[in-house]
Scaffold this motif. Structure first.
Motif, PDB file in Angstrom:
ATOM      1  N   PRO A 181       0.782  -1.241   0.000  1.00 47.23           N
ATOM      2  CA  PRO A 181       0.000   0.000   0.000  1.00 47.23           C
ATOM      3  C   PRO A 181       0.812   1.289   0.000  1.00 47.23           C
ATOM      4  O   PRO A 181       0.442   2.247  -0.682  1.00 47.23           O
ATOM      5  CB  PRO A 181      -0.838  -0.125   1.275  1.00 47.23           C
ATOM      6  CG  PRO A 181      -1.012  -1.596   1.458  1.00 47.23           C
ATOM      7  CD  PRO A 181       0.285  -2.198   1.007  1.00 47.23           C
ATOM      8  N   ALA A 182       1.916   1.346   0.750  1.00 49.88           N
ATOM      9  CA  ALA A 182       2.682   2.586   0.824  1.00 49.88           C
ATOM     10  C   ALA A 182       3.301   2.943  -0.523  1.00 49.88           C
ATOM     11  O   ALA A 182       3.163   4.072  -1.012  1.00 49.88           O
ATOM     12  CB  ALA A 182       3.762   2.468   1.899  1.00 49.88           C
ATOM     13  N   LEU A 183       3.966   1.981  -1.138  1.00 50.20           N
ATOM     14  CA  LEU A 183       4.599   2.239  -2.429  1.00 50.20           C
ATOM     15  C   LEU A 183       3.555   2.497  -3.504  1.00 50.20           C
ATOM     16  O   LEU A 183       3.748   3.351  -4.382  1.00 50.20           O
ATOM     17  CB  LEU A 183       5.498   1.069  -2.832  1.00 50.20           C
ATOM     18  CG  LEU A 183       6.651   0.716  -1.885  1.00 50.20           C
ATOM     19  CD1 LEU A 183       7.539  -0.361  -2.515  1.00 50.20           C
ATOM     20  CD2 LEU A 183       7.473   1.933  -1.521  1.00 50.20           C
ATOM     21  N   ASP A 184       2.447   1.772  -3.444  1.00 41.01           N
ATOM     22  CA  ASP A 184       1.368   1.999  -4.411  1.00 41.01           C
ATOM     23  C   ASP A 184       0.836   3.430  -4.311  1.00 41.01           C
ATOM     24  O   ASP A 184       0.563   4.086  -5.323  1.00 41.01           O
ATOM     25  CB  ASP A 184       0.220   1.023  -4.171  1.00 41.01           C
ATOM     26  CG  ASP A 184       0.590  -0.423  -4.458  1.00 41.01           C
ATOM     27  OD1 ASP A 184       1.624  -0.661  -5.113  1.00 41.01           O
ATOM     28  OD2 ASP A 184      -0.154  -1.323  -4.020  1.00 41.01           O
ATOM     29  N   ALA A 185       0.692   3.914  -3.077  1.00 38.74           N
ATOM     30  CA  ALA A 185       0.173   5.274  -2.870  1.00 38.74           C
ATOM     31  C   ALA A 185       1.145   6.310  -3.411  1.00 38.74           C
ATOM     32  O   ALA A 185       0.744   7.321  -3.997  1.00 38.74           O
ATOM     33  CB  ALA A 185      -0.102   5.513  -1.389  1.00 38.74           C
ATOM     34  N   ALA A 186       2.447   6.076  -3.223  1.00 40.78           N
ATOM     35  CA  ALA A 186       3.451   7.013  -3.733  1.00 40.78           C
ATOM     36  C   ALA A 186       3.424   7.060  -5.258  1.00 40.78           C
ATOM     37  O   ALA A 186       3.507   8.143  -5.859  1.00 40.78           O
ATOM     38  CB  ALA A 186       4.838   6.620  -3.237  1.00 40.78           C
ATOM     39  N   THR A 187       3.306   5.907  -5.890  1.00 47.94           N
ATOM     40  CA  THR A 187       3.213   5.872  -7.355  1.00 47.94           C
ATOM     41  C   THR A 187       1.949   6.576  -7.836  1.00 47.94           C
ATOM     42  O   THR A 187       1.978   7.318  -8.833  1.00 47.94           O
ATOM     43  CB  THR A 187       3.237   4.411  -7.857  1.00 47.94           C
ATOM     44  OG1 THR A 187       4.541   3.856  -7.620  1.00 47.94           O
ATOM     45  CG2 THR A 187       2.946   4.340  -9.350  1.00 47.94           C
ATOM     46  N   GLU A 188       0.849   6.372  -7.136  1.00 53.88           N
ATOM     47  CA  GLU A 188      -0.393   7.034  -7.515  1.00 53.88           C
ATOM     48  C   GLU A 188      -0.258   8.556  -7.439  1.00 53.88           C
ATOM     49  O   GLU A 188      -0.682   9.289  -8.347  1.00 53.88           O
ATOM     50  CB  GLU A 188      -1.535   6.577  -6.612  1.00 53.88           C
ATOM     51  CG  GLU A 188      -2.876   7.198  -6.964  1.00 53.88           C
ATOM     52  CD  GLU A 188      -3.991   6.788  -6.015  1.00 53.88           C
ATOM     53  OE1 GLU A 188      -5.142   7.234  -6.223  1.00 53.88           O
ATOM     54  OE2 GLU A 188      -3.714   6.036  -5.046  1.00 53.88           O
ATOM     55  N   GLY A 189       0.349   9.042  -6.345  1.00 50.85           N
ATOM     56  CA  GLY A 189       0.551  10.480  -6.212  1.00 50.85           C
ATOM     57  C   GLY A 189       1.441  11.031  -7.307  1.00 50.85           C
ATOM     58  O   GLY A 189       1.177  12.113  -7.863  1.00 50.85           O
ATOM     59  N   PHE A 190       2.496  10.293  -7.634  1.00 57.04           N
ATOM     60  CA  PHE A 190       3.428  10.724  -8.682  1.00 57.04           C
ATOM     61  C   PHE A 190       2.729  10.829 -10.033  1.00 57.04           C
ATOM     62  O   PHE A 190       2.851  11.839 -10.742  1.00 57.04           O
ATOM     63  CB  PHE A 190       4.594   9.742  -8.759  1.00 57.04           C
ATOM     64  CG  PHE A 190       5.605  10.048  -9.829  1.00 57.04           C
ATOM     65  CD1 PHE A 190       6.535  11.061  -9.656  1.00 57.04           C
ATOM     66  CD2 PHE A 190       5.617   9.323 -11.016  1.00 57.04           C
ATOM     67  CE1 PHE A 190       7.473  11.350 -10.644  1.00 57.04           C
ATOM     68  CE2 PHE A 190       6.554   9.603 -12.001  1.00 57.04           C
ATOM     69  CZ  PHE A 190       7.480  10.617 -11.810  1.00 57.04           C
ATOM     70  N   THR A 191       1.987   9.793 -10.400  1.00 54.51           N
ATOM     71  CA  THR A 191       1.325   9.813 -11.711  1.00 54.51           C
ATOM     72  C   THR A 191       0.232  10.888 -11.768  1.00 54.51           C
ATOM     73  O   THR A 191       0.053  11.521 -12.809  1.00 54.51           O
ATOM     74  CB  THR A 191       0.724   8.433 -12.035  1.00 54.51           C
ATOM     75  OG1 THR A 191      -0.152   8.021 -10.983  1.00 54.51           O
ATOM     76  CG2 THR A 191       1.822   7.391 -12.179  1.00 54.51           C
ATOM     77  N   ASP A 192      -0.457  11.105 -10.656  1.00 54.52           N
ATOM     78  CA  ASP A 192      -1.471  12.160 -10.636  1.00 54.52           C
ATOM     79  C   ASP A 192      -0.834  13.532 -10.860  1.00 54.52           C
ATOM     80  O   ASP A 192      -1.379  14.377 -11.585  1.00 54.52           O
ATOM     81  CB  ASP A 192      -2.225  12.159  -9.310  1.00 54.52           C
ATOM     82  CG  ASP A 192      -3.257  11.042  -9.222  1.00 54.52           C
ATOM     83  OD1 ASP A 192      -3.475  10.348 -10.237  1.00 54.52           O
ATOM     84  OD2 ASP A 192      -3.838  10.864  -8.135  1.00 54.52           O
ATOM     85  N   ALA A 193       0.325  13.755 -10.245  1.00 59.09           N
ATOM     86  CA  ALA A 193       1.010  15.038 -10.427  1.00 59.09           C
ATOM     87  C   ALA A 193       1.501  15.207 -11.856  1.00 59.09           C
ATOM     88  O   ALA A 193       1.418  16.308 -12.432  1.00 59.09           O
ATOM     89  CB  ALA A 193       2.184  15.150  -9.454  1.00 59.09           C
ATOM     90  N   LEU A 194       1.998  14.121 -12.460  1.00 55.44           N
ATOM     91  CA  LEU A 194       2.442  14.189 -13.854  1.00 55.44           C
ATOM     92  C   LEU A 194       1.277  14.523 -14.783  1.00 55.44           C
ATOM     93  O   LEU A 194       1.405  15.371 -15.670  1.00 55.44           O
ATOM     94  CB  LEU A 194       3.065  12.864 -14.279  1.00 55.44           C
ATOM     95  CG  LEU A 194       4.491  12.541 -13.862  1.00 55.44           C
ATOM     96  CD1 LEU A 194       4.946  11.260 -14.549  1.00 55.44           C
ATOM     97  CD2 LEU A 194       5.453  13.670 -14.186  1.00 55.44           C
TER      98      LEU A 194
END
Length: 327
Positions: free
Chosen positions: A48-61
């Motif tokens: 969950p933690a790494l998944d959330a970080a990837t989600e935040g990154f892609t949303d910002a991109l």
């Protein structure tokens, strides 16, 4: 058998990378004639933690670049050698930027290229991850990113707040994760100063988690588990042993706390991922020099607790803690 498995895995990755790179290249203009950027994401494992970080990154991109970005996501399934395969393929495909999610991914990306910008996230301490003793917060190289480090003195204070009468605290971590050892070395003297006896329990991989956590629960009244990717991926095994033994766990971050922790002081992994994405947009759109970009940290932290585990262990939690539960 291991060699055959590795070859099969490499072939699967090569095919999936081909699919990623079949999108328009960085030279292909978007609607309006603007350049399109290719960004590769190497995530160490699914949790969950790494998944959330990837989600935040892609949303910002997507927010910053819209249709001007192609994102190629690859998950290494917890294997550092696979991180190297993924990152080397990103370099071969000449991506414009690599996002490395977790320490092993960062190390693989740094080994793969000294030219392509590499942004890390979910990294506890960059100096430790990069093996640089004189770390200043700026790499001077093609590396920057965000840290998931919550204040360790705050986490130690939570142990004291919730378990003031405990005598022995066990610190439990994977010996193969240098960032975990960094946290253990930092928090141990804090706990000693608070009057606790501190015992250290390390495991080499997921195969010995259950036996080592059982030993820790036999010898300690409270456990501290830092931000540790291997421990996070073994949450069910850890919870089964610790909960049955009646031993509370203070852990390194919120999403792991929701699985096997009693409480923690935590960052939002989505937020640090989103901040990493903003850094990527600044590099790609504005030509920001990554070598001069300081590592960024979460601006806010929250006290959180797991209501189910606290109820099972009869732990009374103050009102300023927020409840978290596993999805």
């Amino acid at each position: 058998m291991k060699k055959i498995t590795a070859i099969i895995l490499a072939l699967i990755l090569a095919l999936s990378m081909t699919a990623c790179s079949s999108a328009p290249s960085a030279e292909t203009p978007a609607e309006g004639g603007e350049k399109v950027f290719n960004v590769g994401i190497c995530q160490l494992a699914q949790h969950p933690a790494l998944d959330a970080a990837t989600e935040g990154f892609t949303d910002a991109l997507k927010e910053g670049l819209g249709d001007r970005v192609n994102i190629c996501f690859q998950n290494a399934s917890g294997d550092s050698a696979t991180c190297s395969i993924i990152c080397n393929q990103f370099v071969s495909d000449s991506v414009d930027l690599i996002m490395a999610n977790a320490t092993a991914s960062l190390q693989a990306a740094v080994s793969a290229t000294g030219d392509i910008p590499v942004l890390g996230t979910s990294i506890t301490d960059y100096g430790t991850a990069l093996g640089e003793e004189s770390w200043t917060g700026v790499s001077g190289k093609n590396i920057s990113g965000t840290s998931d480090l919550a204040p360790l003195d705050g986490q130690a204070a939570i142990i004291k707040e919730l378990f003031p009468n405990a005598k022995t605290v066990g610190v439990f971590y994977c010996s193969g994760e240098p960032n975990s050892l960094f946290q253990v070395n930092a928090i141990t003297p804090m706990l000693l100063d608070m009057g606790y006896e501190v015992k250290e329990f390390s495991f080499s991989d997921s195969n010995d988690v259950s036996s080592v956590i059982a030993n820790a629960c036999e010898e300690c009244e409270v456990l501290y588990i830092p931000t540790d990717n291997t421990a996070a991926s073994c949450g069910e095994a850890i919870n089964n042993v610790a909960l049955n033994a009646g031993v509370p766990i203070i852990c390194g971050e919120e999403l792991v706390c929701a699985v096997f922790g009693t409480a923690t002081l935590s960052v939002s992994y989505y937020d640090i991922g989103f901040e990493t994405g903003k850094m990527a947009c600044d590099i790609l759109l504005n030509g920001a020099d990554i070598s001069e970009m300081e590592i960024r940290y979460s601006p806010k932290f929250e006290k959180v607790y797991n209501p189910d585990i606290c109820k099972a262990l009869n732990v009374n939690v103050p009102d300023d803690f927020k409840a978290v539960t596993a999805n």
